[in-house]
Design a protein around this motif. Structure first.
Motif, PDB file in Angstrom:
ATOM      1  N   HIS A  60       0.846  -1.203   0.000  1.00  0.00           N
ATOM      2  CA  HIS A  60       0.000   0.000   0.000  1.00  0.00           C
ATOM      3  C   HIS A  60       0.873   1.241   0.000  1.00  0.00           C
ATOM      4  CE1 HIS A  60      -3.360  -2.633   1.106  1.00  0.00           C
ATOM      5  NE2 HIS A  60      -2.526  -3.168   1.982  1.00  0.00           N
ATOM      6  N   VAL A  61       0.479   2.231  -0.805  1.00  0.00           N
ATOM      7  CA  VAL A  61       1.151   3.533  -0.808  1.00  0.00           C
ATOM      8  C   VAL A  61       0.095   4.613  -0.644  1.00  0.00           C
ATOM      9  CG1 VAL A  61       2.545   5.175  -2.130  1.00  0.00           C
ATOM     10  CG2 VAL A  61       3.067   2.727  -2.243  1.00  0.00           C
ATOM     11  N   VAL A  62       0.327   5.512   0.303  1.00  0.00           N
ATOM     12  CA  VAL A  62      -0.563   6.653   0.529  1.00  0.00           C
ATOM     13  C   VAL A  62       0.280   7.907   0.294  1.00  0.00           C
ATOM     14  CG1 VAL A  62      -2.050   7.856   2.188  1.00  0.00           C
ATOM     15  CG2 VAL A  62      -1.886   5.344   2.235  1.00  0.00           C
ATOM     16  N   MET A  73       1.590  11.714   9.904  1.00  0.00           N
ATOM     17  CA  MET A  73       0.359  10.954   9.651  1.00  0.00           C
ATOM     18  C   MET A  73       0.428   9.543  10.236  1.00  0.00           C
ATOM     19  SD  MET A  73      -0.502  12.276   5.781  1.00  0.00           S
ATOM     20  CE  MET A  73      -1.485  10.838   5.352  1.00  0.00           C
ATOM     21  N   VAL A  74       1.603   8.908  10.129  1.00  0.00           N
ATOM     22  CA  VAL A  74       1.744   7.552  10.693  1.00  0.00           C
ATOM     23  C   VAL A  74       1.621   7.613  12.211  1.00  0.00           C
ATOM     24  CG1 VAL A  74       3.272   5.562  10.986  1.00  0.00           C
ATOM     25  CG2 VAL A  74       3.152   6.711   8.764  1.00  0.00           C
ATOM     26  N   LEU A  75       2.299   8.580  12.830  1.00  0.00           N
ATOM     27  CA  LEU A  75       2.225   8.714  14.294  1.00  0.00           C
ATOM     28  C   LEU A  75       0.796   8.999  14.739  1.00  0.00           C
ATOM     29  CD1 LEU A  75       5.490  10.822  14.804  1.00  0.00           C
ATOM     30  CD2 LEU A  75       5.189   8.389  15.308  1.00  0.00           C
ATOM     31  N   MET A  76       0.077   9.847  13.992  1.00  0.00           N
ATOM     32  CA  MET A  76      -1.326  10.157  14.315  1.00  0.00           C
ATOM     33  C   MET A  76      -2.206   8.925  14.161  1.00  0.00           C
ATOM     34  SD  MET A  76      -1.696  13.939  12.561  1.00  0.00           S
ATOM     35  CE  MET A  76      -3.402  14.244  13.068  1.00  0.00           C
ATOM     36  N   LEU A 217      -3.674   0.031   8.569  1.00  0.00           N
ATOM     37  CA  LEU A 217      -2.958   1.300   8.734  1.00  0.00           C
ATOM     38  C   LEU A 217      -3.159   2.185   7.496  1.00  0.00           C
ATOM     39  CD1 LEU A 217      -1.011   3.151  10.289  1.00  0.00           C
ATOM     40  CD2 LEU A 217       0.886   1.936   9.169  1.00  0.00           C
ATOM     41  N   ALA A 218      -3.088   1.596   6.309  1.00  0.00           N
ATOM     42  CA  ALA A 218      -3.269   2.370   5.072  1.00  0.00           C
ATOM     43  C   ALA A 218      -4.640   3.045   5.043  1.00  0.00           C
ATOM     44  CB  ALA A 218      -3.083   1.463   3.855  1.00  0.00           C
ATOM     45  N   GLU A 219      -5.645   2.313   5.498  1.00  0.00           N
ATOM     46  CA  GLU A 219      -7.005   2.874   5.536  1.00  0.00           C
ATOM     47  C   GLU A 219      -7.077   4.057   6.502  1.00  0.00           C
ATOM     48  OE1 GLU A 219     -11.562   1.363   6.469  1.00  0.00           O
ATOM     49  OE2 GLU A 219      -9.956  -0.126   6.340  1.00  0.00           O
ATOM     50  N   LYS A 220      -6.458   3.916   7.672  1.00  0.00           N
ATOM     51  CA  LYS A 220      -6.433   5.022   8.638  1.00  0.00           C
ATOM     52  C   LYS A 220      -5.676   6.223   8.076  1.00  0.00           C
ATOM     53  CE  LYS A 220      -6.781   2.469  13.011  1.00  0.00           C
ATOM     54  NZ  LYS A 220      -5.994   1.967  14.152  1.00  0.00           N
ATOM     55  N   LEU A 221      -4.588   5.946   7.380  1.00  0.00           N
ATOM     56  CA  LEU A 221      -3.786   7.037   6.814  1.00  0.00           C
ATOM     57  C   LEU A 221      -4.583   7.834   5.782  1.00  0.00           C
ATOM     58  CD1 LEU A 221      -0.397   5.152   6.391  1.00  0.00           C
ATOM     59  CD2 LEU A 221      -0.815   7.087   7.916  1.00  0.00           C
ATOM     60  N   ARG A 225      -5.317  11.768   6.208  1.00  0.00           N
ATOM     61  CA  ARG A 225      -4.901  12.662   5.113  1.00  0.00           C
ATOM     62  C   ARG A 225      -5.963  13.707   4.778  1.00  0.00           C
ATOM     63  NH1 ARG A 225      -3.301   9.781  -0.501  1.00  0.00           N
ATOM     64  NH2 ARG A 225      -5.481   9.141  -0.410  1.00  0.00           N
ATOM     65  N   VAL A 226      -7.236  13.374   5.029  1.00  0.00           N
ATOM     66  CA  VAL A 226      -8.338  14.302   4.708  1.00  0.00           C
ATOM     67  C   VAL A 226      -9.130  14.581   5.990  1.00  0.00           C
ATOM     68  CG1 VAL A 226     -10.211  14.804   3.094  1.00  0.00           C
ATOM     69  CG2 VAL A 226      -8.445  13.161   2.456  1.00  0.00           C
ATOM     70  N   HIS A 227      -8.473  15.290   6.934  1.00  0.00           N
ATOM     71  CA  HIS A 227      -9.148  15.760   8.152  1.00  0.00           C
ATOM     72  C   HIS A 227      -9.720  14.648   9.024  1.00  0.00           C
ATOM     73  CE1 HIS A 227      -8.750  19.851   6.661  1.00  0.00           C
ATOM     74  NE2 HIS A 227      -9.268  19.465   5.516  1.00  0.00           N
ATOM     75  N   GLY A 228      -9.281  13.402   8.843  1.00  0.00           N
ATOM     76  CA  GLY A 228      -9.797  12.307   9.665  1.00  0.00           C
ATOM     77  C   GLY A 228     -11.201  11.885   9.289  1.00  0.00           C
ATOM     78  N   GLN A 229     -11.556  12.055   8.019  1.00  0.00           N
ATOM     79  CA  GLN A 229     -12.942  11.777   7.627  1.00  0.00           C
ATOM     80  C   GLN A 229     -13.280  10.290   7.676  1.00  0.00           C
ATOM     81  OE1 GLN A 229     -13.219  13.384   3.592  1.00  0.00           O
ATOM     82  NE2 GLN A 229     -13.162  11.345   2.726  1.00  0.00           N
ATOM     83  N   GLY A 230     -14.543  10.016   7.968  1.00  0.00           N
ATOM     84  CA  GLY A 230     -15.066   8.651   7.951  1.00  0.00           C
ATOM     85  C   GLY A 230     -15.755   8.388   6.613  1.00  0.00           C
ATOM     86  N   SER A 231     -16.845   7.648   6.647  1.00  0.00           N
ATOM     87  CA  SER A 231     -17.536   7.302   5.401  1.00  0.00           C
ATOM     88  C   SER A 231     -18.181   8.536   4.766  1.00  0.00           C
ATOM     89  CB  SER A 231     -18.592   6.231   5.667  1.00  0.00           C
ATOM     90  OG  SER A 231     -19.464   6.673   6.692  1.00  0.00           O
TER      91      SER A 231
END
Length: 383
Positions: A60-62, A73-76, A217-221, A225-231
């Motif tokens: 996975h690449v983000v 972002m990884v630490l967050m 982790l990729a999904e969380k990242l 990346r976009v303000h912590g948005q969900g669905s």
């Protein structure tokens, strides 16, 4: 020729030569983005992520807005924060420790190996003990692949596993290098890199990427990346930031990635010529066994007693630029000097900060120009 005229300056990093080589391909790539007007998360972003995954071997690449954001972002995403200790080499660019401090966690600075400039495993062990004595919870280590060479990921990985730490590899200067046959990007939990223009693979602005084999982790990242948005974009499920790579930079990187392998080979030829031409007058960089480098910088150590400022001035007078990475290690800098350091101090970092200097290094440094640099270095040392 008038002998009083200053010689033509040598570029420290020659982005213009690469631009000429790529020709119209960059212009056409940018024009495609201007045509479809999808400046945020356009199709080139997805394409670049897929191509970086294929290049690195990561699942996975983000992509993101900078190398600093990649670390942060990884630490967050891992929930690192107050009371946590994250171990970083002190001899590095400030972003390594900065990302830790921004989360509220405590960067604990450890020493480096003087031969490779990379994190010292024995000092890392001492740093973990130091953190525990201070009542901090050790959670992660950020090895840096400094100046383009892979860190000792076997030793670091073993210490991390024993201490229950996750490994976040800072490959801002090392993307494209390998460790024991594995390209950086698939070692540790995650790898962060930078596409700053001066990096071996650089865009025409700021940019970065995170590599991981961990799908969760990729999904969380992607959320971070976009303000912590969900669905739903207006239902933010975690703290995030605006960390996107813009489409224009992705389009440029797609073209640059096509010639990256060739440029890495050219950089290694340049490094070999420097080692042959300077190895008997200065301390030249050494590659650790099983590691390769992309030579983001070519950093030498001057002999004991050599006046570094005078040396730099002598080269400058001949049109040859130099740079010092890093005049102060992180633990010596105003913003970071109150953070803990590993027991035993950081003597190697401090010695390196006193005597390193970097010479021009890029894939387009031709033999006659490099011979001029080598001659000037040898001349400046013999005066």
């Amino acid at each position: 020729m008038n002998q009083h005229l200053r010689p033509d300056p040598v570029p420290f990093i020659d982005i213009a030569a690469q631009r000429r080589r790529l020709g119209k391909s960059i212009d056409e790539a940018v024009a495609r983005v201007l045509g479809h007007c999808q400046f945020i998360n356009g199709p080139e972003v997805t394409q670049l992520e897929a191509e970086l995954a294929a290049f690195s071997g990561a699942r996975h690449v983000v992509s993101c807005a900078s190398g600093t954001d990649a670390l942060l972002m990884v630490l967050m995403a891992k929930g690192v924060g107050r009371g946590d200790a994250v171990f970083c080499p002190s001899f590095t660019f400030c972003a390594t420790g900065e990302a830790v401090a921004l989360t509220g966690a405590t960067p604990v600075f450890v020493d480096v190996d003087e031969a490779t400039f990379n994190i010292d495993a024995a000092s890392l062990k001492r740093g973990i003990a130091t953190a525990k004595k201070l009542g901090l919870k050790p959670v992660a280590v950020i090895p840096v692949d400094l100046f383009g060479q892979s860190a000792d990921h076997d030793a670091i990985g073993a210490i991390a596993a024993e201490a229950g730490l996750f490994v976040l590899d800072d490959a801002a200067q090392g993307f494209g290098a390998s460790h024991k046959g594995h390209r950086l990007g698939s070692l540790g939990l995650a790898t962060a890199t930078s596409f700053f223009p001066a990096k071996p693979l650089g865009c025409f602005g700021d940019g970065g990427a995170i590599f991981t084999d961990d799908a969760e982790l990729a999904e969380k990242l992607r959320s971070v990346r976009v303000h912590g948005q969900g669905s739903d974009k207006y239902d933010n499920v975690r703290l995030g930031l605006t960390g996107r790579l813009d489409t224009m930079q992705a389009a440029i990187l797609i073209e640059k990635l096509k010639i990256f392998e060739d440029e890495i080979a050219a950089r290694n030829k340049v490094a070999d010529r420097y080692a042959q031409g300077l190895g008997n007058v200065v301390s030249v960089p050494r590659l650790a066994s099983g590691c390769t480098s992309v030579w983001a910088q070519y950093t030498i150590r001057l002999p004991k007693g050599c006046d570094r400022d005078g040396f730099a001035a002598a080269l400058k007078a001949q049109g040859i630029p130099t740079a010092i990475y890093y005049v102060k290690s992180m633990h010596q800098q105003t913003a970071y000097r109150d953070f803990p350091v590993a027991d035993g101090g950081l003597p190697a970092c401090e010695r390196l900060s006193n005597d390193v200097i970097s010479l021009p290094m890029h894939a387009y440094l031709d033999e006659p120009t490099q011979a001029r640099v080598i001659k000037a270095v040898r001349g400046a040392l013999s005066t």
